[in-house]
Design a protein around this motif. Structure first.
Motif, PDB file in Angstrom:
ATOM      1  N   ILE A  20       0.826  -1.218   0.000  1.00  0.00           N
ATOM      2  CA  ILE A  20       0.000   0.000   0.000  1.00  0.00           C
ATOM      3  C   ILE A  20       0.857   1.264   0.000  1.00  0.00           C
ATOM      4  CG2 ILE A  20      -1.647   1.359   1.365  1.00  0.00           C
ATOM      5  CD1 ILE A  20      -2.991  -1.381   2.066  1.00  0.00           C
ATOM      6  N   PRO A  21       1.834   1.428   0.899  1.00  0.00           N
ATOM      7  CA  PRO A  21       2.628   2.665   0.862  1.00  0.00           C
ATOM      8  C   PRO A  21       3.483   2.785  -0.395  1.00  0.00           C
ATOM      9  CG  PRO A  21       3.436   1.199   2.594  1.00  0.00           C
ATOM     10  CD  PRO A  21       2.176   0.585   2.046  1.00  0.00           C
ATOM     11  N   LEU A  22       3.954   1.669  -0.924  1.00  0.00           N
ATOM     12  CA  LEU A  22       4.755   1.698  -2.157  1.00  0.00           C
ATOM     13  C   LEU A  22       3.909   2.146  -3.345  1.00  0.00           C
ATOM     14  CD1 LEU A  22       6.741  -1.657  -1.790  1.00  0.00           C
ATOM     15  CD2 LEU A  22       7.548   0.650  -1.277  1.00  0.00           C
ATOM     16  N   LEU A  23       2.698   1.620  -3.440  1.00  0.00           N
ATOM     17  CA  LEU A  23       1.795   1.994  -4.526  1.00  0.00           C
ATOM     18  C   LEU A  23       1.407   3.464  -4.404  1.00  0.00           C
ATOM     19  CD1 LEU A  23       0.113   1.325  -7.001  1.00  0.00           C
ATOM     20  CD2 LEU A  23      -1.671   0.442  -5.467  1.00  0.00           C
ATOM     21  N   PHE A  35       1.383  11.477 -17.862  1.00  0.00           N
ATOM     22  CA  PHE A  35       1.090  10.134 -17.363  1.00  0.00           C
ATOM     23  C   PHE A  35      -0.406   9.932 -17.180  1.00  0.00           C
ATOM     24  CE2 PHE A  35       0.565   6.949 -14.010  1.00  0.00           C
ATOM     25  CZ  PHE A  35       1.342   5.912 -14.517  1.00  0.00           C
ATOM     26  N   THR A  36      -1.056  10.876 -16.530  1.00  0.00           N
ATOM     27  CA  THR A  36      -2.472  10.705 -16.215  1.00  0.00           C
ATOM     28  C   THR A  36      -3.365  10.793 -17.458  1.00  0.00           C
ATOM     29  OG1 THR A  36      -2.720  13.050 -15.647  1.00  0.00           O
ATOM     30  CG2 THR A  36      -2.191  11.538 -13.855  1.00  0.00           C
ATOM     31  N   ARG A  37      -2.811  11.256 -18.545  1.00  0.00           N
ATOM     32  CA  ARG A  37      -3.562  11.267 -19.806  1.00  0.00           C
ATOM     33  C   ARG A  37      -4.003   9.856 -20.176  1.00  0.00           C
ATOM     34  NH1 ARG A  37      -1.051  13.382 -25.497  1.00  0.00           N
ATOM     35  NH2 ARG A  37      -2.904  13.040 -26.740  1.00  0.00           N
ATOM     36  N   TYR A  38      -3.160   8.865 -19.873  1.00  0.00           N
ATOM     37  CA  TYR A  38      -3.473   7.473 -20.188  1.00  0.00           C
ATOM     38  C   TYR A  38      -3.869   6.679 -18.948  1.00  0.00           C
ATOM     39  CZ  TYR A  38      -0.948   8.903 -24.350  1.00  0.00           C
ATOM     40  OH  TYR A  38      -0.541   9.576 -25.460  1.00  0.00           O
ATOM     41  N   ALA A  39      -3.408   7.090 -17.798  1.00  0.00           N
ATOM     42  CA  ALA A  39      -3.684   6.377 -16.546  1.00  0.00           C
ATOM     43  C   ALA A  39      -4.593   7.251 -15.689  1.00  0.00           C
ATOM     44  CB  ALA A  39      -2.375   6.061 -15.826  1.00  0.00           C
ATOM     45  N   ARG A  40      -5.870   7.274 -16.022  1.00  0.00           N
ATOM     46  CA  ARG A  40      -6.814   8.169 -15.351  1.00  0.00           C
ATOM     47  C   ARG A  40      -7.019   7.829 -13.883  1.00  0.00           C
ATOM     48  NH1 ARG A  40      -9.937  11.169 -19.342  1.00  0.00           N
ATOM     49  NH2 ARG A  40      -8.342  11.640 -20.884  1.00  0.00           N
ATOM     50  N   TRP A  41      -6.669   6.617 -13.483  1.00  0.00           N
ATOM     51  CA  TRP A  41      -6.786   6.248 -12.072  1.00  0.00           C
ATOM     52  C   TRP A  41      -5.830   7.066 -11.201  1.00  0.00           C
ATOM     53  CZ3 TRP A  41      -2.250   4.711  -9.924  1.00  0.00           C
ATOM     54  CH2 TRP A  41      -1.250   4.242 -10.791  1.00  0.00           C
ATOM     55  N   CYS A  42      -4.781   7.581 -11.817  1.00  0.00           N
ATOM     56  CA  CYS A  42      -3.774   8.366 -11.107  1.00  0.00           C
ATOM     57  C   CYS A  42      -4.157   9.844 -11.257  1.00  0.00           C
ATOM     58  CB  CYS A  42      -2.400   8.086 -11.702  1.00  0.00           C
ATOM     59  SG  CYS A  42      -1.047   8.862 -10.824  1.00  0.00           S
ATOM     60  N   HIS A  43      -4.533  10.467 -10.173  1.00  0.00           N
ATOM     61  CA  HIS A  43      -5.035  11.848 -10.223  1.00  0.00           C
ATOM     62  C   HIS A  43      -4.431  12.651  -9.073  1.00  0.00           C
ATOM     63  CE1 HIS A  43      -7.725  10.605  -6.985  1.00  0.00           C
ATOM     64  NE2 HIS A  43      -7.952   9.528  -7.714  1.00  0.00           N
ATOM     65  N   PRO A  44      -4.499  13.960  -9.123  1.00  0.00           N
ATOM     66  CA  PRO A  44      -3.875  14.793  -8.075  1.00  0.00           C
ATOM     67  C   PRO A  44      -4.376  14.524  -6.658  1.00  0.00           C
ATOM     68  CG  PRO A  44      -4.438  16.140  -9.971  1.00  0.00           C
ATOM     69  CD  PRO A  44      -5.040  14.777 -10.220  1.00  0.00           C
ATOM     70  N   ASP A  45      -5.595  14.007  -6.534  1.00  0.00           N
ATOM     71  CA  ASP A  45      -6.145  13.736  -5.203  1.00  0.00           C
ATOM     72  C   ASP A  45      -5.949  12.280  -4.767  1.00  0.00           C
ATOM     73  OD1 ASP A  45      -7.061  16.373  -4.963  1.00  0.00           O
ATOM     74  OD2 ASP A  45      -8.901  15.886  -6.063  1.00  0.00           O
ATOM     75  N   TYR A  46      -5.111  11.547  -5.494  1.00  0.00           N
ATOM     76  CA  TYR A  46      -4.869  10.142  -5.161  1.00  0.00           C
ATOM     77  C   TYR A  46      -4.413  10.050  -3.699  1.00  0.00           C
ATOM     78  CZ  TYR A  46      -3.422   5.286  -5.733  1.00  0.00           C
ATOM     79  OH  TYR A  46      -3.304   3.929  -5.624  1.00  0.00           O
ATOM     80  N   ALA A  47      -5.052   9.153  -2.941  1.00  0.00           N
ATOM     81  CA  ALA A  47      -4.796   9.042  -1.498  1.00  0.00           C
ATOM     82  C   ALA A  47      -4.418   7.606  -1.132  1.00  0.00           C
ATOM     83  CB  ALA A  47      -6.046   9.459  -0.728  1.00  0.00           C
ATOM     84  N   ALA A  49      -5.983   5.740   0.740  1.00  0.00           N
ATOM     85  CA  ALA A  49      -7.217   4.951   0.658  1.00  0.00           C
ATOM     86  C   ALA A  49      -7.426   4.371  -0.742  1.00  0.00           C
ATOM     87  CB  ALA A  49      -8.420   5.796   1.064  1.00  0.00           C
ATOM     88  N   ASP A  50      -6.998   5.091  -1.778  1.00  0.00           N
ATOM     89  CA  ASP A  50      -7.101   4.560  -3.145  1.00  0.00           C
ATOM     90  C   ASP A  50      -6.232   3.320  -3.299  1.00  0.00           C
ATOM     91  OD1 ASP A  50      -8.878   6.571  -4.278  1.00  0.00           O
ATOM     92  OD2 ASP A  50      -7.176   7.946  -4.140  1.00  0.00           O
ATOM     93  N   SER A  51      -5.025   3.360  -2.746  1.00  0.00           N
ATOM     94  CA  SER A  51      -4.138   2.189  -2.797  1.00  0.00           C
ATOM     95  C   SER A  51      -4.734   1.032  -1.997  1.00  0.00           C
ATOM     96  CB  SER A  51      -2.756   2.538  -2.245  1.00  0.00           C
ATOM     97  OG  SER A  51      -2.087   3.432  -3.097  1.00  0.00           O
ATOM     98  N   GLU A  52      -5.283   1.330  -0.832  1.00  0.00           N
ATOM     99  CA  GLU A  52      -5.906   0.289  -0.006  1.00  0.00           C
ATOM    100  C   GLU A  52      -7.053  -0.385  -0.760  1.00  0.00           C
ATOM    101  OE1 GLU A  52      -7.052   2.638   3.363  1.00  0.00           O
ATOM    102  OE2 GLU A  52      -5.108   2.371   4.355  1.00  0.00           O
ATOM    103  N   GLN A  53      -7.917   0.431  -1.368  1.00  0.00           N
ATOM    104  CA  GLN A  53      -9.071  -0.113  -2.097  1.00  0.00           C
ATOM    105  C   GLN A  53      -8.620  -0.944  -3.299  1.00  0.00           C
ATOM    106  OE1 GLN A  53     -11.459   3.332  -2.969  1.00  0.00           O
ATOM    107  NE2 GLN A  53     -12.008   3.636  -0.829  1.00  0.00           N
ATOM    108  N   PHE A  54      -7.619  -0.439  -4.027  1.00  0.00           N
ATOM    109  CA  PHE A  54      -7.142  -1.170  -5.196  1.00  0.00           C
ATOM    110  C   PHE A  54      -6.580  -2.531  -4.791  1.00  0.00           C
ATOM    111  CE2 PHE A  54      -3.586  -2.378  -7.974  1.00  0.00           C
ATOM    112  CZ  PHE A  54      -4.286  -2.573  -9.147  1.00  0.00           C
TER     113      PHE A  54
END
Length: 183
Positions: A20-23, A35-47, A49-54
């Protein structure tokens, strides 16, 4: 599917809670418009919790065979360089989608193409029902196209409005790997 695959300078390892912390760190370091143009899951508000959920979703998907996602780790330093996985299985025709991403600081080193080839080898060995792997790439993502070709995939053609990127339907170039490509 085996939980670990050696791929030259990287190791593919099934996502686990310890990642989780590495991701989170890799996602935050990757969050740039290119990067985010193709990887929309990666966004400025990525937290975190997003890594935990993934990672929790990865575990559920692994259990039911709907996806096999791996962290792409540097074999020497254990830095999380990106991710790769199989998803969206078609059980009738025996294929999975294969997708990959590499953090910007590690792009251009051949990591994704080596990981793709090794994942394909392992998948064809471990999944008896597997006939084919498909890689979908938006036409302007030239780096991802080069990765697919370097991994030995065959370019099959352009599929109109095939890929949902964010909220936009986009054309996609279809690449494939079959058992004969890997043998």
């Amino acid at each position: 599917m085996r939980p670990e695959i050696l791929a030259g300078p990287v190791v593919l390892r099934k996502y686990e809670p310890g990642f989780i912390p590495l991701l989170f760190e890799a996602a935050r370091a990757s969050c740039s418009p290119l990067f985010t143009r193709y990887a929309r899951w990666c966004h400025p508000d990525y937290a975190v919790a997003d890594s935990e959920q993934f990672i929790a979703q990865c575990e559920r998907d692994w259990q039911d065979g709907t996806a096999f996602n791996f962290a792409l780790l540097d074999a020497r330093t254990s830095e999380l360089c990106g991710g790769i996985g199989l998803n969206q299985p078609n059980r009738v025709h025996g294929f999975y989608n294969l997708g990959y991403w590499v953090r910007p600081s590690r792009q251009g080193q051949g990591l994704a193409s080596q990981a793709t080839r090794q994942l394909a080898l392992a998948a064809f060995a471990d999944l008896a029902e597997l006939n084919r792997l498909e890689i979908l790439v938006v036409p302007d993502n030239l780096a991802s196209q080069r990765t697919a070709l370097a991994a030995g995939a065959t370019r099959e053609g352009l599929l109109r409005q095939r890929l949902l990127v964010g909220i936009d339907l986009q054309d996609a170039i279809l690449f494939s790997l079959i058992r004969a490509d890997i043998a």
